[in-house]
Design a protein around this motif. Structure first.
Motif, PDB file in Angstrom:
ATOM      1  N   HIS A 108      55.732 -51.008 -24.476  1.00  0.00           N
ATOM      2  CA  HIS A 108      54.538 -50.556 -23.762  1.00  0.00           C
ATOM      3  C   HIS A 108      53.412 -51.584 -23.856  1.00  0.00           C
ATOM      4  O   HIS A 108      52.578 -51.676 -22.954  1.00  0.00           O
ATOM      5  CB  HIS A 108      54.090 -49.202 -24.305  1.00  0.00           C
ATOM      6  N   LYS A 109      53.398 -52.369 -24.913  1.00  0.00           N
ATOM      7  CA  LYS A 109      52.412 -53.444 -25.017  1.00  0.00           C
ATOM      8  C   LYS A 109      52.651 -54.465 -23.903  1.00  0.00           C
ATOM      9  O   LYS A 109      51.701 -54.865 -23.207  1.00  0.00           O
ATOM     10  CB  LYS A 109      52.504 -54.128 -26.386  1.00  0.00           C
ATOM     11  N   THR A 111      51.715 -52.987 -20.525  1.00  0.00           N
ATOM     12  CA  THR A 111      50.264 -52.885 -20.346  1.00  0.00           C
ATOM     13  C   THR A 111      49.652 -54.238 -20.003  1.00  0.00           C
ATOM     14  O   THR A 111      48.897 -54.370 -19.029  1.00  0.00           O
ATOM     15  CB  THR A 111      49.606 -52.330 -21.617  1.00  0.00           C
ATOM     16  N   TRP A 156      49.616 -48.518 -27.449  1.00  0.00           N
ATOM     17  CA  TRP A 156      49.802 -49.184 -26.167  1.00  0.00           C
ATOM     18  C   TRP A 156      50.311 -48.220 -25.098  1.00  0.00           C
ATOM     19  O   TRP A 156      50.093 -48.439 -23.897  1.00  0.00           O
ATOM     20  CB  TRP A 156      50.761 -50.359 -26.315  1.00  0.00           C
ATOM     21  N   ALA A 178      47.288 -46.823 -23.597  1.00  0.00           N
ATOM     22  CA  ALA A 178      46.639 -47.856 -22.780  1.00  0.00           C
ATOM     23  C   ALA A 178      47.354 -48.005 -21.442  1.00  0.00           C
ATOM     24  O   ALA A 178      46.707 -48.116 -20.389  1.00  0.00           O
ATOM     25  CB  ALA A 178      46.640 -49.182 -23.536  1.00  0.00           C
TER      26      ALA A 178
END
Length: 319
Positions: A161-162, A165, A28, A31
């Motif tokens: 970070h997921k 994102t 992630w 991403a």
């Protein structure tokens, strides 16, 4: 006034999340880096900044900011000030390239090659920017009021970070819907001459004039789309900080007047520059709603004409 109860949600210093957990890199992370790079236009300045923002550990810095601006003051003071700082730094770099330092090697990337910023208008531009940047602080108070009951808004806890994102992708989609319809409404004949005509004084824009507009437009067409996704998504304040940075870089890229070689895959900034030339097409950012409503017709004709000209030139060269 706004309650200061947000400060009560903070853990004591010993309860802050570990740096190791915050700095963990996973798929992630890449991403998120890609989303930021695409949003800002992957320039030689934006790419390393995006890498630093995503992959460095900002736990201690974020904690220091929240400690320095307790309660609601971080979103009210820090976020607008950061947005304004990014706007001026990047905007002045782009202005310098267009006006003061314009080497011939860069001219091949200039979209409207016979145009340059009129420095006689700089005083007016600065006055308008000053007023509109005051509007950012006013709107930050409103957003903070809407978000104050969100326990994840002002907290030491860093988002994954997921989460960053997915929320940022949500911001992009909400921004596109609100900006397209808001921008298109600004072109209605009953509104245009009183409001949006001001922004179109520059038919060949530069990054510094991205928010050169009427204050009503600043709220309706810039600030509401920019922050429209963070309230329903109940986002962490740090996620909003990242979006604001790269959102500002993105809107200045759309107005920069140069289609840089590292943006070979992208329709921007040529797409929005064409809007400033023709006025009545290309109302959105990512083209989807323009295609849906057929407001990209002149743009498609322009692309077809360019493709035909390239094919004719290639054929003549072969002969």
């Amino acid at each position: 006034g706004l309650p200061a109860c947000a400060a009560e949600r903070r853990p004591p210093p010993g309860g802050a999340p570990s740096a190791a957990a915050a700095a963990m890199v996973d798929p992630w992370s890449f991403a998120l880096f890609a989303v930021y790079a695409v949003a800002a236009g992957p320039s030689p300045l934006a790419l390393p900044f995006a890498a630093w923002f995503v992959f460095a550990d900002h736990t201690a810095t974020w904690k220091a900011i929240l400690d320095s601006l307790p309660g609601v003051w971080a979103p009210i003071i820090f976020v607008p000030t950061l947005a304004i700082a990014v706007y001026w730094i990047n905007g002045l770099i782009l202005l310098t390239i267009d006006v003061f330092w314009r080497p011939e090697i860069l001219m091949q990337y200039k979209i409207q090659k016979d145009q340059r910023f009129d420095m006689s208008k700089i005083g007016k531009v600065l006055r308008v920017l000053f007023v509109n940047q005051l509007c950012i602080y006013i709107f930050a108070v409103f957003v903070t009021w809407l978000m104050i009951n969100n326990p994840d808004f002002i907290t030491y806890k860093m988002p994954s970070h997921k989460e960053m994102t997915l929320h940022t992708i949500g911001y992009v989609l909400v921004d596109e819907v609100l900006f397209y319809y808001g921008h298109r409404a600004m072109h209605h004949k009953s509104v245009y001459k009183h409001c949006h005509k001001m922004h179109h004084e520059f038919t060949s824009p530069v990054g510094l004039v991205a928010i050169y507009c009427h204050p009503f437009e600043m709220f309706a067409s810039n600030l509401i789309p920019l922050f429209g996704g963070c309230v329903p998504l109940r986002s962490n304040g740090f996620t909003i900080v990242g979006w604001v940075i790269f959102g500002v870089l993105g809107t200045q890229t759309h107005h920069c007047g140069y289609h840089w070689p590292w943006m070979f895959y992208d329709h921007q900034p040529s797409f929005h520059d064409f809007h400033h030339q023709k006025f009545t097409c290309n109302y959105g950012n990512i083209t989807w709603l323009d295609k849906l409503h057929g407001t990209d017709g002149p743009w498609q004709e322009h692309l077809a004409a360019e493709a035909k000209a390239r094919a004719a030139a290639k054929s003549a060269k072969a002969d």
